[in-house]
Design a protein around this motif. Structure first.
Motif, PDB file in Angstrom:
ATOM      1  N   VAL A  87       0.832  -1.198   0.000  1.00  0.00           N
ATOM      2  CA  VAL A  87       0.000   0.000   0.000  1.00  0.00           C
ATOM      3  C   VAL A  87       0.869   1.251   0.000  1.00  0.00           C
ATOM      4  CG1 VAL A  87      -1.975  -1.084   1.128  1.00  0.00           C
ATOM      5  CG2 VAL A  87      -0.207   0.013   2.532  1.00  0.00           C
ATOM      6  N   LEU A  96      -8.555   3.627   3.302  1.00  0.00           N
ATOM      7  CA  LEU A  96      -7.788   2.417   3.060  1.00  0.00           C
ATOM      8  C   LEU A  96      -8.569   1.551   2.087  1.00  0.00           C
ATOM      9  CD1 LEU A  96      -5.570   0.266   3.618  1.00  0.00           C
ATOM     10  CD2 LEU A  96      -6.973  -0.500   5.557  1.00  0.00           C
ATOM     11  N   PHE A 159     -12.451  -0.794   5.492  1.00  0.00           N
ATOM     12  CA  PHE A 159     -11.611  -0.602   4.308  1.00  0.00           C
ATOM     13  C   PHE A 159     -12.433  -0.863   3.059  1.00  0.00           C
ATOM     14  CE2 PHE A 159     -11.524  -5.084   5.026  1.00  0.00           C
ATOM     15  CZ  PHE A 159     -11.225  -5.703   3.818  1.00  0.00           C
ATOM     16  N   MET A 179      -3.337   3.543   1.522  1.00  0.00           N
ATOM     17  CA  MET A 179      -3.686   3.697   2.936  1.00  0.00           C
ATOM     18  C   MET A 179      -3.700   5.191   3.258  1.00  0.00           C
ATOM     19  SD  MET A 179      -1.982   1.983   6.350  1.00  0.00           S
ATOM     20  CE  MET A 179      -0.360   2.736   6.136  1.00  0.00           C
ATOM     21  N   VAL A 194      -7.570   4.793   8.841  1.00  0.00           N
ATOM     22  CA  VAL A 194      -6.749   3.889   9.647  1.00  0.00           C
ATOM     23  C   VAL A 194      -6.279   4.551  10.932  1.00  0.00           C
ATOM     24  CG1 VAL A 194      -4.460   2.824   9.723  1.00  0.00           C
ATOM     25  CG2 VAL A 194      -5.990   2.336   7.811  1.00  0.00           C
TER      26      VAL A 194
END
Length: 380
Positions: A87, A96, A159, A179, A194
């Protein structure tokens, strides 16, 4: 690179990336406790944020692979048992997402795909998500699962699972997904970013993270969640207020070359963006900077530089919160296969500047959500 021009010929990096080790050592707090000096230290430095943040033992380092100074890619895993993905840690977006087995786009054909049927902890939300970047986009749906990021185990992370990734940009990218590490206000479909989830779940000792980017393709780049390491910078950390909690947006006072203001003369807004390779700004301002540094436009609308001129090229200086941040030619000239090009790029973003990797390589960056500040210090 999500804002930059696509560079063809990118190669797969899975062998290189998966061999990057996790870095985690004894913290200053732990060492001071063992020697009975912690209380004395805290009394001596009660208000020094650098001293305070460097104490915590549970900050987690996520190594990143430097791909030709173009992109910085990390490995995380999602699901039970874990499925690994490369990522792009991106302070310029907030979601994400990774490709899923439901994606039949050309861009998904050479990347890892998440299979929710193989994860015992996956929960689908059946909520659609659509994200557009400066280059590249995705559509799909949201779900929850366990996500492993460095030494942090986030058991309830939302996500995106891509179902379409139009165009060819993401096909050539050395990462599978992105991300996002910006504020939740710019998150698509109100997905919890995140780092917000890390804060909400108490998974980090301090509500901040930091980014160190290496130069010349060297290994050692890292995102540190919950703290920062003084080994990555020298001198003082300068703290800059976030002016808008969406991107990591800050005020820039001006841009100078040879002591003269050449851009952002009346002040402007900029974002510190680890997901963009270059420094971008309004076309009129960037054109002046290109002229000042001796860059010339090529047939494909890129700006080339004579590599032999680097020794005589000027420094470009950004004044931010009263502090001058100097970029020498070695920072803003991109050298690849014997050719040199400019690290500045024009882009119409309503007057907004992007301080991308060209800037962050020179200035170690701390993103403080607890105080809504960006800390910058001279990177080693």
């Amino acid at each position: 690179m999500k804002w930059a021009v696509v560079l063809l010929g990118l190669v797969a990096l899975s062998e290189c990336i998966t061999k990057v080790p996790l870095i985690k050592g004894k913290s200053m707090r732990q060492a001071l406790m063992e020697k009975g000096l912690l209380e004395e230290f805290l009394q001596k430095y009660p208000s020094d944020p650098a001293a305070k943040y460097s104490l915590y033992s549970s900050a987690s380092n996520l190594p990143m692979y430097n791909y030709m100074d173009i992109e910085y890619v990390a490995v995380i895993s999602i699901g039970t048992p874990p499925q690994s993905f490369k990522v792009l840690p991106d302070t310029g977006s907030a979601n994400l997402w990774v490709p899923s087995i439901y994606c039949n786009s050309y861009a998904c054909s050479n990347h890892q795909k998440f299979n929710p049927g193989q994860s015992s902890t996956f929960r689908s939300l059946n909520t659609p998500v659509s994200i557009a970047y400066g280059t590249g986009s995705m559509t799909g749906f949201l779900g929850y699962d366990t996500v492993n990021i460095g030494s942090i185990i986030d058991t309830n992370q939302m996500f995106g699972l891509s179902e379409t990734e139009p165009g060819s940009f993401l096909y050539y990218s050395p990462f599978d997904g992105i991300m996002g590490l910006a504020y939740p206000s710019i998150s698509a479909s109100q997905s919890t970013p995140v780092f917000d989830n890390m804060m909400n779940e108490g998974l980090v000792p301090q509500d901040l993270f930091s980014i160190y980017l290496t130069r010349g393709g060297a290994q050692g780049s890292v995102v540190t969640f919950g703290g920062f390491d003084s080994a990555y910078y020298t001198g003082q950390i300068n703290w800059i207020p976030v002016t808008r909690q969406g991107y990591w947006q800050i005020s820039i006072q001006n841009v100078m070359v040879n002591g003269q203001v050449v851009a952002c003369a009346q002040g402007c807004q900029g974002i510190v963006d680890s997901g963009t390779s270059l420094i971008a700004g309004p076309q009129s301002d960037i054109t002046i900077i290109q002229q000042q540094i001796g860059a010339t436009m090529t047939s494909n609308s890129q700006y080339s530089i004579n590599c032999q001129n680097m020794g005589n090229m000027p420094e470009v200086v950004f004044t931010i919160n009263g502090i001058q941040y100097t970029l020498p030619p070695s920072a803003y000239v991109r050298q690849l296969n014997g050719a040199c090009s400019s690290g500045f790029q024009s882009m119409n973003l309503g007057g907004l500047w992007i301080l991308g990797d060209v800037f962050i390589r020179e200035y170690f960056a701390i993103f403080d959500r607890g105080n809504n500040m960006v800390g910058l210090a001279q990177a080693i």
